[in-house]
Scaffold this motif. Sequence first.
Motif, short mmCIF file in Angstrom:
data_model
loop_
_atom_site.label_atom_id
_atom_site.label_comp_id
_atom_site.label_asym_id
_atom_site.label_seq_id
_atom_site.Cartn_x
_atom_site.Cartn_y
_atom_site.Cartn_z
N ILE A 282 31.60 32.98 49.93
CA ILE A 282 32.92 33.85 50.07
C ILE A 282 32.53 34.67 48.61
O ILE A 282 33.47 35.71 48.43
CB ILE A 282 34.20 33.27 49.93
CG1 ILE A 282 34.48 32.27 48.84
CG2 ILE A 282 34.47 32.85 51.29
CD1 ILE A 282 35.86 31.89 48.90
N GLY A 283 31.63 34.62 47.81
CA GLY A 283 31.46 35.30 46.56
C GLY A 283 32.33 34.96 45.59
O GLY A 283 33.02 34.13 45.59
N PHE A 284 32.26 35.56 44.34
CA PHE A 284 33.04 35.49 43.29
C PHE A 284 34.23 36.31 43.28
O PHE A 284 35.13 35.99 42.33
CB PHE A 284 32.09 35.63 42.14
CG PHE A 284 30.93 34.96 41.83
CD1 PHE A 284 30.99 33.56 41.40
CD2 PHE A 284 29.58 35.53 41.92
CE1 PHE A 284 30.14 32.77 41.36
CE2 PHE A 284 28.30 34.51 41.71
CZ PHE A 284 28.60 33.33 41.42
N GLY A 285 34.25 37.26 44.02
CA GLY A 285 35.61 38.02 44.00
C GLY A 285 34.95 39.41 43.25
O GLY A 285 34.29 39.49 42.50
N ALA A 286 35.88 39.97 43.66
CA ALA A 286 35.75 41.83 43.28
C ALA A 286 35.91 42.02 41.65
O ALA A 286 35.01 42.85 40.84
CB ALA A 286 36.84 42.88 43.84
N GLY A 287 36.50 41.09 40.96
CA GLY A 287 36.52 41.27 39.50
C GLY A 287 35.83 40.34 38.76
O GLY A 287 35.65 40.51 37.47
N SER A 288 35.25 39.40 39.51
CA SER A 288 34.31 38.31 38.50
C SER A 288 32.71 38.51 38.58
O SER A 288 31.95 37.81 37.77
CB SER A 288 34.49 37.04 39.29
OG SER A 288 36.04 36.71 39.23
N VAL A 289 32.31 39.46 39.42
CA VAL A 289 30.78 39.50 39.45
C VAL A 289 30.25 39.76 38.17
O VAL A 289 29.28 39.26 37.83
CB VAL A 289 30.42 40.69 40.53
CG1 VAL A 289 28.91 40.76 40.62
CG2 VAL A 289 30.94 40.02 42.01
N GLN A 290 30.68 40.82 37.43
CA GLN A 290 29.93 41.40 36.27
C GLN A 290 29.69 40.24 35.05
O GLN A 290 28.92 40.00 34.58
CB GLN A 290 30.62 42.60 35.64
CG GLN A 290 29.88 43.30 34.52
CD GLN A 290 28.41 43.77 35.09
OE1 GLN A 290 28.22 44.29 36.22
NE2 GLN A 290 27.25 43.23 34.43
N LYS A 291 30.91 39.60 35.14
CA LYS A 291 31.05 38.33 34.00
C LYS A 291 30.01 37.35 34.39
O LYS A 291 29.36 37.01 33.60
CB LYS A 291 32.29 37.85 34.05
CG LYS A 291 33.34 38.82 33.44
CD LYS A 291 34.62 38.16 33.03
CE LYS A 291 35.75 38.87 32.52
NZ LYS A 291 37.24 38.36 32.20
#
Length: 415
Positions: A282-291
């Motif tokens: 399900i991925g890291f979520g919209a706010g966490s990818v860059q971190k």
Amino acid sequence: MESVKLFFNDILNKLGYLFGMFVFVPNRIKPYLVLILFLTSVIKYRKANIKKLIKKGLPLFVLFFMYFFSLFYTNDLNLGIILIIRMLPIIILPFAFSVLGINNTEIFFSNFKTTFILCLVTYSLFILFYLYKLDCLFGNNSLNYGYSYITNEFYGLNDHPIYISSYYCLGLLLIIYEKKKNIFFPFFSFAIILFGLILLSRKGSIIAFIATLIYYIFLNKKQLFKISFIILASLFFIFSIPEIKNRFLELTISEKKSTTSTGIRESILENAFKLTSKCKFIGFGAGSVQKELNKEYYENKNFSFVKENYNAHNQYLQIILTIGFIGFLVFLITLIYLTINLHFNKNYFGVATVIYFYILFNTESYLQRQNGIFFFSLIMSLIIFSKKEKENKFKFWVKKQFSSLRTYKFFYENK
């Protein structure tokens, strides 16, 4: 009532021309263009065919809603909300054009094309003049020096060359597919825009554009000579300017080149690809990818990447990191469905546009910035909602395939 109707029709006509000028609209103003179109469509046409809207706009809506649901498990809700707000044109523009209906959207698109091509020609000439003033055309300053000024300065427009190149490519495709309709001086316009595209030397964008030209040859073999001439002319321009030629020759060198644009991109992709193994389904979520990307860069000692806050530079990897492999698969299926549907409805410009983005998404996280989201949403909405679908033909083809499979199965079982 008639005067009110004429008033709104006049607004819609002018909005088509205004949207065609978006390349000269500063980033902070573009959201207001979307808002004006939305309000105009809702005030004039208060009813929407929700079923048709969802069916035709699904390839655009699905990405937005999957990103939205990822807010429930992201580690940085604030950054996630910022990205979701940035992505609002993906649902607002399809809704607006769906409410306007096919006829009004066709008029809007026609007016858009006229000013869009004219503005791209003007934009190309401005960039040429700008690079000349920066002394980048005759060797005293590099083109990379000029590109940085185009991104951060350029009369306050602050648009990245990759997005400008995508405008150029779609403008060139419009000239090819329009066959001189609504285009002033098509040959001159094409030549100036093509030169502007090559001058910016975005490799991924140019390769994607050439691929769409090959698709056009398959559609219209009579145009083989003309398209071959365009491809050869493009290659001539590329290899006649040493700095641009060297950017393309980077692609032919197999050894790792961390200091070149291609080498940096390879390292970024390597880091992003490794990170996909940690993002689950399900991925890291919209706010966490860059971190998470910055952590990966740091672990692999790519400290400059952390400083520059580089995204994945690949839209497919960006989607996998955000909403996982399941979300990516859903997005890919909807894109394939859209392509097949456009092909069956003989919307060949639409198919060429999707092919262009298919390829460009391999080299850019195109939908991470406002300009990419705005342009992708606008051009795809116009393509989808300005043509009437021949739904029966598509359904007939699908039924025919299933019928063939059932017939084969019957004969195989009764051998």
